[in-house]
Enzyme design. Structure first.
Site, PDB file in Angstrom:
ATOM      1  N   GLY A  53       0.758  -1.240   0.000  1.00  0.00           N
ATOM      2  CA  GLY A  53       0.000   0.000   0.000  1.00  0.00           C
ATOM      3  C   GLY A  53       0.792   1.296   0.000  1.00  0.00           C
ATOM      4  N   TRP A  55       2.130   2.952  -2.602  1.00  0.00           N
ATOM      5  CA  TRP A  55       1.665   3.854  -3.658  1.00  0.00           C
ATOM      6  C   TRP A  55       0.284   4.398  -3.324  1.00  0.00           C
ATOM      7  CZ3 TRP A  55       3.244   3.067  -9.407  1.00  0.00           C
ATOM      8  CH2 TRP A  55       4.647   2.991  -9.487  1.00  0.00           C
ATOM      9  N   ASP A  73      -5.790  -5.656  -5.008  1.00  0.00           N
ATOM     10  CA  ASP A  73      -4.709  -6.642  -4.928  1.00  0.00           C
ATOM     11  C   ASP A  73      -5.296  -7.956  -4.421  1.00  0.00           C
ATOM     12  OD1 ASP A  73      -1.339  -6.214  -4.704  1.00  0.00           O
ATOM     13  OD2 ASP A  73      -2.175  -8.084  -3.942  1.00  0.00           O
ATOM     14  N   ASP A  92      -8.601 -10.873  -7.770  1.00  0.00           N
ATOM     15  CA  ASP A  92      -7.757 -11.068  -8.947  1.00  0.00           C
ATOM     16  C   ASP A  92      -8.158 -10.064 -10.028  1.00  0.00           C
ATOM     17  OD1 ASP A  92      -6.560 -11.945 -11.327  1.00  0.00           O
ATOM     18  OD2 ASP A  92      -6.756 -14.067 -10.796  1.00  0.00           O
ATOM     19  N   LYS A 154       5.189  -0.745 -13.822  1.00  0.00           N
ATOM     20  CA  LYS A 154       6.508  -1.375 -13.714  1.00  0.00           C
ATOM     21  C   LYS A 154       6.639  -2.509 -14.722  1.00  0.00           C
ATOM     22  CE  LYS A 154       7.523  -3.667  -9.859  1.00  0.00           C
ATOM     23  NZ  LYS A 154       7.952  -3.629  -8.441  1.00  0.00           N
TER      24      LYS A 154
END
Length: 198
Positions: A53, A55, A73, A92, A154
């Site tokens: 958590g 971000w 998440d 998911d 990312k």
């Protein structure tokens, strides 16, 4: 067996804990925002693969009083990550039910994803898994970002980033790669940034 450098708190980890963030990754988002100005005041932001958590916490501290954050998440956020402007969905990101919950809370001005796959140590496998996560995050950006919105994700280097950047340039006015200083020197992660969705 020698311990990995990843298990030792470095400058960024110690700084994160002292400032109330669950993980050092917060400074990567901070650098991204300083360079690309992705966080608009009072925006709606979507944080994919958000646990623990950091971000989400940074977004909550910087979006303004009228802003809101939706985080998702498989794992729960750290207990310290909470706020009236936060909606957390545990599940998911590839499941249709989860996608619909997230869509119903949108659209968004910012989509971010700092998710990484469970690594195997096999670079080919790990980069392929990372690319799949990026493609998933890009789907969210493509379908749930407002016009003019921004995107940061990312990716493991050599994980098809040139092809992904090419696709992003079709979706955004500008798309480029960026490696924040807060990335560990031995890490092969980098970030793809999309600015101003068309």
């Amino acid at each position: 067996m020698a311990s990995s450098n990843y298990s030792k708190p470095d400058f960024w980890s110690k700084k994160a804990f002292s400032e109330g963030y669950p993980a050092r990754s917060v400074y990567k988002l901070k650098e991204i925002d300083e360079k690309f100005k992705v966080i608009a005041k009072n925006c709606a932001a979507l944080d994919l693969g958000a646990a623990p958590g950091s971000w989400t916490t940074f977004l909550l501290r910087n979006i303004g009083e009228q802003g809101r954050v939706v985080s998702c998440d498989l794992n729960p956020l750290a207990k310290t990550v909470r706020g009236s402007q936060l909606t957390f969905i545990q599940g998911d990101l590839n499941e249709p039910e989860v996608r619909e919950k997230i869509r119903a809370l949108g659209p968004y001005q910012l989509v971010v994803c700092d998710a990484a796959p469970l690594t195997t140590g096999n670079r080919t496998v790990d980069t392929a898994r990372s690319q799949q996560l990026v493609e998933m995050a890009l789907w969210y950006a493509e379908t749930m970002l407002k016009k003019g919105g921004s995107f940061a994700v990312k990716i493991f280097q050599n994980g098809g980033q040139q092809e992904l950047l090419k696709k992003m340039r079709g979706l955004f006015d500008s798309a480029k790669g960026f490696k924040p200083e807060a990335c560990r020197s031995e890490s092969f992660e980098t970030y793809l940034i999309g600015i101003s969705k068309k």
